[in-house]
Write a protein that holds these residues in place. Structure first.
Motif, PDB file in Angstrom:
ATOM      1  N   THR A  61       0.904  22.180 -12.903  1.00 18.53           N
ATOM      2  CA  THR A  61       1.329  20.923 -13.501  1.00 18.53           C
ATOM      3  C   THR A  61       1.061  19.773 -12.544  1.00 18.53           C
ATOM      4  O   THR A  61       1.030  19.949 -11.322  1.00 18.53           O
ATOM      5  N   ALA A  62       0.886  18.581 -13.113  1.00 15.61           N
ATOM      6  CA  ALA A  62       0.644  17.376 -12.334  1.00 15.61           C
ATOM      7  C   ALA A  62       1.846  16.444 -12.470  1.00 15.61           C
ATOM      8  O   ALA A  62       2.427  16.329 -13.547  1.00 15.61           O
ATOM      9  N   PHE A  63       2.197  15.768 -11.370  1.00 18.19           N
ATOM     10  CA  PHE A  63       3.345  14.867 -11.409  1.00 18.19           C
ATOM     11  C   PHE A  63       3.184  13.802 -10.329  1.00 18.19           C
ATOM     12  O   PHE A  63       2.429  13.965  -9.370  1.00 18.19           O
ATOM     13  N   THR A  64       3.914  12.705 -10.493  1.00 18.14           N
ATOM     14  CA  THR A  64       3.845  11.566  -9.589  1.00 18.14           C
ATOM     15  C   THR A  64       4.940  11.660  -8.533  1.00 18.14           C
ATOM     16  O   THR A  64       6.067  12.027  -8.837  1.00 18.14           O
ATOM     17  N   VAL A  65       4.607  11.313  -7.283  1.00 17.10           N
ATOM     18  CA  VAL A  65       5.599  11.279  -6.208  1.00 17.10           C
ATOM     19  C   VAL A  65       5.409  10.008  -5.390  1.00 17.10           C
ATOM     20  O   VAL A  65       4.406   9.307  -5.516  1.00 17.10           O
ATOM     21  N   SER A  66       6.376   9.738  -4.530  1.00 21.93           N
ATOM     22  CA  SER A  66       6.281   8.585  -3.642  1.00 21.93           C
ATOM     23  C   SER A  66       5.377   8.910  -2.459  1.00 21.93           C
ATOM     24  O   SER A  66       5.189  10.079  -2.102  1.00 21.93           O
ATOM     25  N   GLY A 108       0.819  -1.200   0.000  1.00 17.58           N
ATOM     26  CA  GLY A 108       0.000   0.000   0.000  1.00 17.58           C
ATOM     27  C   GLY A 108       0.853   1.251   0.000  1.00 17.58           C
ATOM     28  O   GLY A 108       0.537   2.247  -0.631  1.00 17.58           O
ATOM     29  N   GLN A 109       1.996   1.173   0.723  1.00 20.49           N
ATOM     30  CA  GLN A 109       2.885   2.315   0.791  1.00 20.49           C
ATOM     31  C   GLN A 109       3.534   2.613  -0.566  1.00 20.49           C
ATOM     32  O   GLN A 109       3.948   3.739  -0.829  1.00 20.49           O
ATOM     33  N   ASP A 110       3.679   1.596  -1.395  1.00 18.79           N
ATOM     34  CA  ASP A 110       4.312   1.767  -2.691  1.00 18.79           C
ATOM     35  C   ASP A 110       3.369   2.353  -3.728  1.00 18.79           C
ATOM     36  O   ASP A 110       3.796   2.669  -4.837  1.00 18.79           O
ATOM     37  N   LYS A 111       2.099   2.481  -3.402  1.00 14.87           N
ATOM     38  CA  LYS A 111       1.135   2.981  -4.369  1.00 14.87           C
ATOM     39  C   LYS A 111       1.463   4.411  -4.751  1.00 14.87           C
ATOM     40  O   LYS A 111       1.751   5.253  -3.904  1.00 14.87           O
ATOM     41  N   GLU A 112       1.427   4.703  -6.044  1.00 17.43           N
ATOM     42  CA  GLU A 112       1.748   6.040  -6.514  1.00 17.43           C
ATOM     43  C   GLU A 112       0.691   7.041  -6.058  1.00 17.43           C
ATOM     44  O   GLU A 112      -0.493   6.726  -5.978  1.00 17.43           O
ATOM     45  N   LEU A 132       4.613  12.580   0.016  1.00 19.07           N
ATOM     46  CA  LEU A 132       3.299  13.089   0.423  1.00 19.07           C
ATOM     47  C   LEU A 132       3.163  13.097   1.944  1.00 19.07           C
ATOM     48  O   LEU A 132       2.623  14.044   2.523  1.00 19.07           O
ATOM     49  N   ALA A 133       3.675  12.068   2.608  1.00 15.54           N
ATOM     50  CA  ALA A 133       3.570  11.981   4.076  1.00 15.54           C
ATOM     51  C   ALA A 133       4.264  13.180   4.723  1.00 15.54           C
ATOM     52  O   ALA A 133       3.744  13.758   5.684  1.00 15.54           O
ATOM     53  N   LYS A 134       5.431  13.555   4.208  1.00 12.84           N
ATOM     54  CA  LYS A 134       6.163  14.703   4.777  1.00 12.84           C
ATOM     55  C   LYS A 134       5.389  16.001   4.533  1.00 12.84           C
ATOM     56  O   LYS A 134       5.351  16.878   5.391  1.00 12.84           O
ATOM     57  N   LEU A 135       4.787  16.117   3.355  1.00 12.47           N
ATOM     58  CA  LEU A 135       4.008  17.314   3.048  1.00 12.47           C
ATOM     59  C   LEU A 135       2.789  17.422   3.961  1.00 12.47           C
ATOM     60  O   LEU A 135       2.401  18.516   4.366  1.00 12.47           O
ATOM     61  N   LYS A 136       2.194  16.297   4.290  1.00  8.43           N
ATOM     62  CA  LYS A 136       1.019  16.317   5.157  1.00  8.43           C
ATOM     63  C   LYS A 136       1.362  16.704   6.595  1.00  8.43           C
ATOM     64  O   LYS A 136       0.526  17.223   7.325  1.00  8.43           O
ATOM     65  N   LYS A 137       2.605  16.479   6.994  1.00  7.81           N
ATOM     66  CA  LYS A 137       3.017  16.839   8.351  1.00  7.81           C
ATOM     67  C   LYS A 137       3.201  18.343   8.486  1.00  7.81           C
ATOM     68  O   LYS A 137       3.191  18.869   9.567  1.00  7.81           O
ATOM     69  N   SER A 151      14.320  21.800  -4.830  1.00  6.89           N
ATOM     70  CA  SER A 151      14.008  21.340  -3.481  1.00  6.89           C
ATOM     71  C   SER A 151      14.134  19.827  -3.407  1.00  6.89           C
ATOM     72  O   SER A 151      13.890  19.120  -4.384  1.00  6.89           O
ATOM     73  N   LYS A 152      14.483  19.343  -2.236  1.00  9.94           N
ATOM     74  CA  LYS A 152      14.535  17.895  -2.001  1.00  9.94           C
ATOM     75  C   LYS A 152      13.195  17.352  -1.512  1.00  9.94           C
ATOM     76  O   LYS A 152      12.910  16.167  -1.650  1.00  9.94           O
ATOM     77  N   ASP A 153      12.372  18.242  -0.932  1.00 10.77           N
ATOM     78  CA  ASP A 153      11.146  17.775  -0.288  1.00 10.77           C
ATOM     79  C   ASP A 153       9.908  18.613  -0.612  1.00 10.77           C
ATOM     80  O   ASP A 153       8.835  18.369  -0.067  1.00 10.77           O
TER      81      ASP A 153
END
Length: 314
Positions: free
Chosen positions: A300-305, A26-30, A309-314, A106-108
């Motif tokens: 623009t739209a793009f895919t991330v791990s 589940g964690q690997d889901k794009e 996303l988890a770091k952005l949500k924090k 940026s890295k994050d």
């Protein structure tokens, strides 16, 4: 008794490790991100989606990076790609009548480098504008392509325009770089024989697809068209018939499962729309199925791990 204990141990181990495997899968889901601005160009906003249809704002729709470059100090049309080392690179429109584009990395997606101006059109005397830069990373040769729309007076036959467009007659130009320190000379990227803005590229099945906005005013077009080739430049100048409705801009392609989505800014009605295709030939309008944060503008739209996303949500 021993058989029962053995069975119970097997079940427990399966539940333990099977659950971990399922969690890891589940964690690997794009997941998908969308970069955008609001208003006249207030700064970088981000939204996320897990299905390409419902997009939710991050950081309470607050700004991740405020603009400091350009005459107008704007950040419009933020375009982001991630390279094979994990670094995100962003370019944007810094002002209505500038001759360069903004750049930061940026890295994050939270902590950003110093903002820099890339003076892509300064050698072209009289250039009116440098609008909607897009950055595309070609993994084959590890090269970044930055392309945008500019009007160079008298460079091309004039086309009829409405007065509110101030007589602009755009063509697409580009530079390449591998490190955002050294850049190629600016060259013509796309001339389809009409005023054109808002280019965007996606690679699919060893082909490159270029989506552009036909900016023709008389007769009114203002729609999205597509052309394709075997490399991310020198695209055929013959474009498709319109694949979107009129009065849209900022096509943003994204691969979601078996579909390629093209999101676009319906700027007259102040909302977002989308079309999608499995074969890149027939397009289904799914505007009534997508939802974006209120006030979303050209991005623009793009895919991330999932970790990003988890770091952005924090």
């Amino acid at each position: 008794m021993r058989k029962n204990i053995s069975y119970l141990l097997t079940v427990c181990l399966f539940c333990l490790f099977g659950g971990q495997i399922a969690f890891a899968q589940g964690q690997d889901k794009e997941v998908y991100l969308f970069s955008y601005f609001k208003g006249n160009g207030d700064g970088l906003h981000l939204a996320y989606s897990t299905d390409g249809l419902k997009w939710e704002s991050l950081n309470n729709d607050s700004i991740y990076l405020k603009p400091i470059l350009g005459k107008d100090k704007l950040m419009r049309d933020p375009s982001i790609v991630q390279d094979d080392k994990g670094t995100f690179h962003m370019v944007w429109t810094t002002g209505w009548w500038d001759q360069g584009v903004g750049y930061a990395s940026s890295k994050d997606l939270i902590n950003w480098s110093e903002q820099k101006n890339i003076p892509v059109m300064e050698k072209f005397t009289g250039t009116r504008n440098t609008w909607a830069p897009e950055v595309f990373y070609d993994k084959k040769d590890k090269t970044f392509y930055i392309f945008w729309a500019s009007t160079i007076p008298d460079a091309y036959p004039e086309v009829e325009t409405t007065t509110n467009e101030k007589g602009l007659n755009h063509r697409q130009y580009y530079v390449t770089t591998k490190d955002f320190k050294a850049f190629s000379d600016t060259k013509l990227f796309f001339d389809g024989g009409f005023s054109v803005i808002d280019g965007a590229i996606i690679q699919k099945d060893n082909k490159y697809y270029l989506f552009v906005k036909d900016e023709t005013s008389v007769p009114t077009e203002k729609n999205i068209r597509v052309t394709s080739g075997d490399k991310p430049y020198d695209f055929p100048t013959q474009v498709s018939a319109p694949i979107s409705e009129n009065w849209v801009e900022g096509p943003a392609p994204l691969q979601v499962g078996e579909y390629v989505y093209i999101y676009f800014d319906k700027y007259r009605s102040k909302k977002y729309g989308a079309i999608r295709s499995k074969d890149m030939q027939t397009w289904e309008d799914v505007s009534d199925r997508v939802s974006f944060p209120s006030g979303t503008r050209h991005g623009t739209a793009f895919t991330v791990s999932p970790e990003v996303l988890a770091k952005l949500k924090k």
